[in-house]
Scaffold this motif. Structure first.
Motif, PDB file in Angstrom:
ATOM      1  N   ALA B 394     -85.658   8.555 -44.237  1.00 20.10           N
ATOM      2  CA  ALA B 394     -85.609   9.512 -43.133  1.00 20.10           C
ATOM      3  C   ALA B 394     -85.170   8.836 -41.834  1.00 20.10           C
ATOM      4  CB  ALA B 394     -86.976  10.165 -42.945  1.00 20.10           C
ATOM      5  N   LEU B 395     -85.744   7.667 -41.544  1.00 21.86           N
ATOM      6  CA  LEU B 395     -85.452   6.999 -40.274  1.00 21.86           C
ATOM      7  C   LEU B 395     -83.994   6.541 -40.221  1.00 21.86           C
ATOM      8  CD1 LEU B 395     -88.715   4.880 -39.865  1.00 21.86           C
ATOM      9  CD2 LEU B 395     -88.186   7.093 -38.849  1.00 21.86           C
ATOM     10  N   VAL B 396     -83.529   5.949 -41.314  1.00 17.74           N
ATOM     11  CA  VAL B 396     -82.142   5.497 -41.355  1.00 17.74           C
ATOM     12  C   VAL B 396     -81.205   6.701 -41.482  1.00 17.74           C
ATOM     13  CG1 VAL B 396     -80.461   4.115 -42.628  1.00 17.74           C
ATOM     14  CG2 VAL B 396     -82.790   3.276 -42.310  1.00 17.74           C
ATOM     15  N   GLY B 397     -81.642   7.678 -42.282  1.00 10.64           N
ATOM     16  CA  GLY B 397     -80.833   8.896 -42.427  1.00 10.64           C
ATOM     17  C   GLY B 397     -80.611   9.565 -41.083  1.00 10.64           C
ATOM     18  N   GLY B 398     -81.642   9.565 -40.227  1.00 14.65           N
ATOM     19  CA  GLY B 398     -81.499  10.145 -38.895  1.00 14.65           C
ATOM     20  C   GLY B 398     -80.400   9.440 -38.110  1.00 14.65           C
ATOM     21  N   ALA B 399     -80.345   8.118 -38.263  1.00 12.06           N
ATOM     22  CA  ALA B 399     -79.295   7.355 -37.581  1.00 12.06           C
ATOM     23  C   ALA B 399     -77.919   7.739 -38.117  1.00 12.06           C
ATOM     24  CB  ALA B 399     -79.540   5.858 -37.764  1.00 12.06           C
ATOM     25  N   VAL B 400     -77.840   7.912 -39.430  1.00  4.40           N
ATOM     26  CA  VAL B 400     -76.559   8.278 -40.033  1.00  4.40           C
ATOM     27  C   VAL B 400     -76.103   9.647 -39.528  1.00  4.40           C
ATOM     28  CG1 VAL B 400     -75.420   8.863 -42.222  1.00  4.40           C
ATOM     29  CG2 VAL B 400     -76.960   6.898 -42.095  1.00  4.40           C
ATOM     30  N   VAL B 401     -77.060  10.586 -39.491  1.00  2.00           N
ATOM     31  CA  VAL B 401     -76.736  11.939 -39.042  1.00  2.00           C
ATOM     32  C   VAL B 401     -76.252  11.912 -37.589  1.00  2.00           C
ATOM     33  CG1 VAL B 401     -77.833  14.123 -38.411  1.00  2.00           C
ATOM     34  CG2 VAL B 401     -78.228  13.141 -40.660  1.00  2.00           C
ATOM     35  N   LEU B 402     -76.959  11.173 -36.741  1.00  2.00           N
ATOM     36  CA  LEU B 402     -76.568  11.098 -35.328  1.00  2.00           C
ATOM     37  C   LEU B 402     -75.231  10.381 -35.166  1.00  2.00           C
ATOM     38  CD1 LEU B 402     -79.824  10.418 -33.333  1.00  2.00           C
ATOM     39  CD2 LEU B 402     -78.148  12.206 -32.898  1.00  2.00           C
ATOM     40  N   LEU B 424     -64.823   6.202 -28.397  1.00  2.00           N
ATOM     41  CA  LEU B 424     -65.567   6.262 -29.650  1.00  2.00           C
ATOM     42  C   LEU B 424     -66.879   5.467 -29.594  1.00  2.00           C
ATOM     43  CD1 LEU B 424     -65.481   7.572 -32.374  1.00  2.00           C
ATOM     44  CD2 LEU B 424     -64.254   5.597 -33.264  1.00  2.00           C
ATOM     45  N   PRO B 425     -66.840   4.187 -29.197  1.00  2.00           N
ATOM     46  CA  PRO B 425     -68.115   3.461 -29.146  1.00  2.00           C
ATOM     47  C   PRO B 425     -69.079   4.057 -28.127  1.00  2.00           C
ATOM     48  CG  PRO B 425     -66.292   2.084 -28.364  1.00  2.00           C
ATOM     49  CD  PRO B 425     -65.686   3.311 -28.939  1.00  2.00           C
ATOM     50  N   ARG B 426     -68.539   4.578 -27.019  1.00  2.00           N
ATOM     51  CA  ARG B 426     -69.432   5.165 -26.017  1.00  2.00           C
ATOM     52  C   ARG B 426     -70.136   6.402 -26.572  1.00  2.00           C
ATOM     53  NH1 ARG B 426     -66.913   7.165 -21.036  1.00  2.00           N
ATOM     54  NH2 ARG B 426     -64.953   6.277 -21.740  1.00  2.00           N
ATOM     55  N   MET B 427     -69.391   7.232 -27.305  1.00  2.00           N
ATOM     56  CA  MET B 427     -69.972   8.459 -27.856  1.00  2.00           C
ATOM     57  C   MET B 427     -70.977   8.132 -28.967  1.00  2.00           C
ATOM     58  SD  MET B 427     -69.188  11.079 -26.313  1.00  2.00           S
ATOM     59  CE  MET B 427     -68.878  10.415 -24.725  1.00  2.00           C
ATOM     60  N   LEU B 428     -70.632   7.131 -29.769  1.00  2.00           N
ATOM     61  CA  LEU B 428     -71.581   6.701 -30.808  1.00  2.00           C
ATOM     62  C   LEU B 428     -72.880   6.259 -30.152  1.00  2.00           C
ATOM     63  CD1 LEU B 428     -69.493   4.696 -33.426  1.00  2.00           C
ATOM     64  CD2 LEU B 428     -70.864   6.737 -33.818  1.00  2.00           C
ATOM     65  N   GLY B 429     -72.737   5.481 -29.079  1.00  2.56           N
ATOM     66  CA  GLY B 429     -73.919   5.011 -28.366  1.00  2.56           C
ATOM     67  C   GLY B 429     -74.706   6.167 -27.774  1.00  2.56           C
ATOM     68  N   ALA B 430     -73.970   7.119 -27.143  1.00  2.00           N
ATOM     69  CA  ALA B 430     -74.637   8.252 -26.501  1.00  2.00           C
ATOM     70  C   ALA B 430     -75.421   9.071 -27.519  1.00  2.00           C
ATOM     71  CB  ALA B 430     -73.604   9.131 -25.807  1.00  2.00           C
ATOM     72  N   ALA B 431     -74.878   9.171 -28.733  1.00  2.00           N
ATOM     73  CA  ALA B 431     -75.590   9.919 -29.775  1.00  2.00           C
ATOM     74  C   ALA B 431     -76.791   9.112 -30.269  1.00  2.00           C
ATOM     75  CB  ALA B 431     -74.653  10.237 -30.930  1.00  2.00           C
ATOM     76  N   LEU B 432     -76.589   7.808 -30.487  1.00  2.00           N
ATOM     77  CA  LEU B 432     -77.650   7.005 -31.107  1.00  2.00           C
ATOM     78  C   LEU B 432     -78.829   6.729 -30.175  1.00  2.00           C
ATOM     79  CD1 LEU B 432     -75.536   4.558 -33.291  1.00  2.00           C
ATOM     80  CD2 LEU B 432     -77.121   6.318 -34.066  1.00  2.00           C
ATOM     81  N   VAL B 433     -78.616   6.835 -28.845  1.00  2.00           N
ATOM     82  CA  VAL B 433     -79.781   6.634 -27.968  1.00  2.00           C
ATOM     83  C   VAL B 433     -80.835   7.723 -28.192  1.00  2.00           C
ATOM     84  CG1 VAL B 433     -78.671   5.340 -26.117  1.00  2.00           C
ATOM     85  CG2 VAL B 433     -78.715   7.829 -26.015  1.00  2.00           C
ATOM     86  N   GLN B 434     -80.436   8.833 -28.793  1.00  2.00           N
ATOM     87  CA  GLN B 434     -81.404   9.904 -29.066  1.00  2.00           C
ATOM     88  C   GLN B 434     -82.372   9.512 -30.185  1.00  2.00           C
ATOM     89  OE1 GLN B 434     -81.282  12.588 -27.125  1.00  2.00           O
ATOM     90  NE2 GLN B 434     -79.410  11.855 -26.137  1.00  2.00           N
ATOM     91  N   LEU B 435     -81.965   8.499 -30.962  1.00  2.00           N
ATOM     92  CA  LEU B 435     -82.715   8.169 -32.172  1.00  2.00           C
ATOM     93  C   LEU B 435     -84.197   7.855 -31.932  1.00  2.00           C
ATOM     94  CD1 LEU B 435     -82.141   8.027 -35.155  1.00  2.00           C
ATOM     95  CD2 LEU B 435     -81.491   5.639 -34.887  1.00  2.00           C
ATOM     96  N   PRO B 436     -84.522   7.002 -30.925  1.00  2.00           N
ATOM     97  CA  PRO B 436     -85.950   6.700 -30.730  1.00  2.00           C
ATOM     98  C   PRO B 436     -86.799   7.945 -30.488  1.00  2.00           C
ATOM     99  CG  PRO B 436     -84.599   5.140 -29.526  1.00  2.00           C
ATOM    100  CD  PRO B 436     -83.670   6.186 -30.048  1.00  2.00           C
ATOM    101  N   ALA B 437     -86.248   8.932 -29.754  1.00  2.00           N
ATOM    102  CA  ALA B 437     -87.017  10.157 -29.511  1.00  2.00           C
ATOM    103  C   ALA B 437     -87.234  10.919 -30.813  1.00  2.00           C
ATOM    104  CB  ALA B 437     -86.294  11.026 -28.498  1.00  2.00           C
ATOM    105  N   ALA B 438     -86.189  10.973 -31.630  1.00  2.00           N
ATOM    106  CA  ALA B 438     -86.328  11.641 -32.931  1.00  2.00           C
ATOM    107  C   ALA B 438     -87.329  10.886 -33.813  1.00  2.00           C
ATOM    108  CB  ALA B 438     -84.968  11.739 -33.618  1.00  2.00           C
ATOM    109  N   TRP B 439     -87.321   9.553 -33.701  1.00  2.00           N
ATOM    110  CA  TRP B 439     -88.286   8.750 -34.462  1.00  2.00           C
ATOM    111  C   TRP B 439     -89.722   9.063 -34.055  1.00  2.00           C
ATOM    112  CZ3 TRP B 439     -85.609   3.253 -34.209  1.00  2.00           C
ATOM    113  CH2 TRP B 439     -84.612   3.186 -35.191  1.00  2.00           C
TER     114      TRP B 439
END
Lengths: 295, 527
Positions: B394-402, B424-439
């Motif tokens: 789930a935790l890694v899957g969330g990263a993949v989804v984001l 591209l890297p900026r958008m990937l980063g902008a999406a992945l910063v959401q991950l800790p909150a989802a975690w």
């Protein structure tokens, strides 16, 4: 002989319900032990505690020399379990489940797996959701019987099997016994218990009320006698151990405590016996007697 | 059809908490949005400016739809809340219908029911009555709430009935998807996928502009609610379309019911391999969950592509008319409009990914209650190993989804502004910063699972609260401490990424996860 399973004073409560009440159970290494009891008596609860899935409130439980709650993974390497309600993953095939459970236990005996699939007439290519109850049980049975373990814990494993498969199952369990494995068999099918088990424990209301070989248990029960006598059956009613006496002229029917058989027969002979039928107690009677006492 | 009413009563008894919560939520938000917008846009000028902004900006058009009538407060409510109201009621209808049809059938309870004096169609009819009835009730109460807030009755009913119509259509959609597969997860996934398409079709149509394919909205049940133009033209006749769709879908589903066996789907299961290759709990978790991961990643990639493609227009609009920036800021923006847009979009993506995360994690609980955890835990697999298998997935899957969402965003936007390497890297980063909150939300779910297994469902309440607070909180003018309840409030806003909040959010998530695991290690397996 050492004990494969040794439980004493086990207590488990679920809220206000006392599921196990000072339960004591002893299963010797190498024996097939029958675990009998009415629905809700605590059979599955005991088994789940032995598997470390539930934690006992008090009492001690030893399994293969270890603590089932603390040494869970190490102990599970040495046992296989068939649950009473086998639920399979809907999108995995029976073969995949057998291999999964086998691998998790540390390996499947390929030859034995194929042999068991054939004997149980199980198609391993069907998806979990398409199996009937009996076939789901076969999947769990094949997975358990094909693994190389010391102890088999079977919770009503044959409740969905047809009589042919029941015979195959009995064959398999006998085979396991010959190989020196220990089996704890919770069951409702008395013929099965009678055919397979070296010793039996009867559980009622979370407490083991009777334990021993079938011969031991029979000893505690009554034999049914019906006889035609030469004269009136005098004095029979007064004897201790005679129950449910019915007299019709010179015919009598009654039950007698197995311990009191000798004096009662002497009394009959004194009246002159023409015909005599004696029925040893069936396991059913034994069982019912213990169950009905609960009410 | 015999027995339908008994089954309706059974369903209402089982859903006696769930349904009132849905009703309360959808009606309550309608009312509070109205009062909040009244406060924010009291004057005619501010509304006119908002209308100009909203309709000129394809990002807003894609997210919320056009603001047809800014002269009235009602028009603002329709614009800000109409599409979301439709989305939420669709989810409600979908969950209710599947829960009382396919899920019951899968569990074998329909068989029990069908053997009594109950018509072949009764289970489906009961589910349709409950979901459809609840939709109508919600619509009616929404209308009353709007009238209570002093809005025109005709518009109020047009709005309420529009919301109800989406509920009805998705009652029909799920009634149909419930017939297709033997698995209730698949029914929900197909209906949910259709809901996504519904939203995106109208987003594409609304953002299309004069010469574009505006007609696309006419193919979307949520688009139909926009076409009603509540508080404007009040075109009630448009609602005939969803009514016909509802009747048609329910009719077809009822027909399929007569053509298939109880417990089976329209498509029969095919035989599979006789031998298995799964040999570890993580292998099992992968096998059970990969389908859903692929589905979610693809869907979020698609959402990213859509939002990425409208981003450029946002910047264009600001350059054309800088005065508009001020107004837009009130709707939750930062200084630079494009950045504000990406900040909002990535937050939305983060919220969506948390739904994925929590449902993937809660697979643990459904494995437990269906007795499928038991045989696995009776092997040498430790409690830790079993929980970890699904939790890591789930935790890694969330990263993949984001990451897929960020990829969609960055790819399209990067190509549009011809700077893929930087974007591209900026958008990937902008999406992945959401991950800790989802975690963090996943951590709450695992804590509930580990310590209060019977309350695991409360995880969804926690997710919903975060969703509502983040999506609507600023509009509703809630206090900061209320907003702070949602972990997504603390995620640094793009493009000002600071690592402090990310670190402590991750720490909180880890604590929750560890506590949840420790709880599970100590507890009994329960159903």
């Amino acid at each position: 002989m050492t004990s494969a399973i040794s439980v004493s004073g086990l207590v488990k409560t679920f809220g206000p319900t006392r599921a196990l009440d000072d339960l004591t159970l002893d299963v010797q290494t190498g024996e097939v032990h029958g675990f009998l009891g009415p629905n809700g008596a605590g059979k599955s609860t005991t088994i789940r505690i032995l598997l470390g899935l539930l934690r006992a409130d008090s009492g001690t439980a030893r399994l293969l020399g270890g603590d089932p709650w603390k040494d869970t993974a190490a102990l599970h390497r040495r046992l296989a379990y068939v649950p009473g309600d086998v639920n399979l993953w809907p999108n995995l095939t029976g073969g995949e489940v057998i291999d999964l459970l086998g691998r998790l236990r540390g390996g499947v005996d390929r030859v034995r797996r194929e042999e068991l699939l054939e004997r149980f007439e199980l198609d391993p290519r069907k998806k979990g959701r398409t199996y009937s109850k009996g076939n789901r049980q076969k999947v769990a049975l094949v997975a358990a019987l094909a693994s190389d373990v010391e102890l088999l814990i079977l919770d009503e494993p044959t409740s969905g099997l047809d009589p042919l498969m029941e015979a195959v199952f009995q064959d398999c369990v006998n085979h396991e016994r010959e190989r020196g494995r220990t089996v704890l068999l919770s069951s409702h099918i008395l013929a099965e218990v009678e055919a397979l088990c070296d010793r039996v424990s009867i559980i009622r209301g979370g407490h083991v009320v009777e334990t021993g070989t079938l011969a031991d248990l029979r000893h505690l029960t009554r034999t049914s006698i019906s006889a035609e006598l030469a004269g009136p059956p005098d004095g029979l009613a007064g004897l201790t151990g005679v129950h449910d006496l019915v007299v019709e002229g010179n015919r009598v029917r009654f039950e007698v405590d197995s311990d009191e058989l000798d004096p009662v027969l002497k009394q009959l002979v004194a009246s002159g016996v023409r015909t005599l039928t004696s029925q040893p107690p069936t396991l059913e009677e034994l069982f019912l007697r213990h169950y009905e006492d609960a009410k | 059809m015999i027995g339908t009413w008994q089954l309706v009563r059974l369903a209402l008894r089982r859903d006696r908490v769930l349904l009132p919560v849905w009703v309360l939520f959808l009606v309550g938000v309608t009312y509070s949005t109205t009062t909040a917008l009244e406060e924010l846009y009291g004057s005619q000028e501010s509304r006119a400016l908002l209308g100009l902004t909203a309709n000129a900006n394809s990002a807003f058009l894609a997210m919320l739809g056009p603001l047809h009538d800014w002269s009235s407060l009602g028009g603002l409510v329709v614009w800000r809340w109409g599409v979301f109201s439709g989305l939420f009621i669709a989810v409600m209808a979908m969950l209710v219908v599947t829960r009382h049809t396919r899920a019951e059938e899968e569990a074998g309870r329909t068989e029990l029911i069908s053997a009594t004096v109950v018509g072949r169609h009764a289970p489906l009819a009961a589910a349709v009555v409950v979901a459809g009835g609840t939709s109508l009730l919600i619509g009616l109460l929404q209308a009353l709430a709007l009238i209570g807030a002093d809005l025109a009755p005709a518009g109020a009913f047009a709005f309420g009935l529009s919301t109800a119509s989406v509920g009805l259509v998705f009652t029909g959609v799920s009634a149909f998807t419930a017939q297709l597969s033997e698995n209730s997860r698949v029914s929900n996934a197909v209906a949910g996928g259709f809901l996504g398409v519904t939203y995106l079709l109208r987003a594409a149509g609304d953002a299309a502009g004069e010469s574009g394919p505006r007609w696309l909205t006419w193919f979307s049940p949520i688009g139909w609610t926009e076409q009603v133009r509540s508080f404007g033209d009040d075109r009630f006749w448009v609602l005939l379309i969803p009514l016909v769709a509802f009747a048609g879908l329910v009719g077809v589903s009822a027909y399929v019911v007569t053509r298939r066996d109880v417990g089976l789907g329209l498509f029969a299961a095919r035989p599979g391999p006789a031998r298995g290759s799964i040999g570890s709990p993580s292998g099992l978790a992968w096998r059970l969950q990969k389908g859903s991961l692929i589905g979610w990643s693809t869907a979020l990639f698609g959402v990213g592509v859509i939002y990425g493609s409208v981003a450029q227009a946002v910047g264009q609009m600001v350059r054309d008319n800088p005065a508009l920036g001020q107004v837009v800021q009130r709707i939750g923006g930062a200084d630079a409009m494009v950045d504000a847009f990406f900040a909002t979009v990535t937050q939305l993506l983060g919220l969506i990914s948390s739904i994925y995360l929590v449902q993937a994690l809660l697979r643990l609980r459904s494995e437990e209650t269906s007795f499928r955890a038991e045989p696995v835990l009776a092997t040498p697999v430790s409690r830790w190993g079993w929980v970890a298998s699904h939790a890591v997935f789930a935790l890694v899957g969330g990263a993949v989804v984001l990451a897929s969402a960020g990829l969609g965003l960055g790819l399209v936007h990067g190509l549009q502004i011809d700077d893929l390497g930087a974007v591209l890297p900026r958008m990937l980063g902008a999406a992945l910063v959401q991950l800790p909150a989802a975690w963090v939300l996943a951590g709450v779910a695992l804590l509930l699972f580990g310590v209060f297994p019977r309350l695991t469902g409360v995880s969804w309440a926690v997710v919903s609260v975060s969703l509502v607070l983040t999506l609507l909180g600023p509009t509703l003018g809630l206090d900061q401490w209320v907003l702070d309840v949602s972990p997504f409030t603390h995620v640094p806003k793009y493009p000002d990424i600071t690592f402090g909040p990310l670190a402590w959010l991750t720490a909180v998530a880890v604590l929750l996860l560890v506590a949840g695991f420790a709880g599970f290690r100590r507890r009994d397996l329960t159903t």
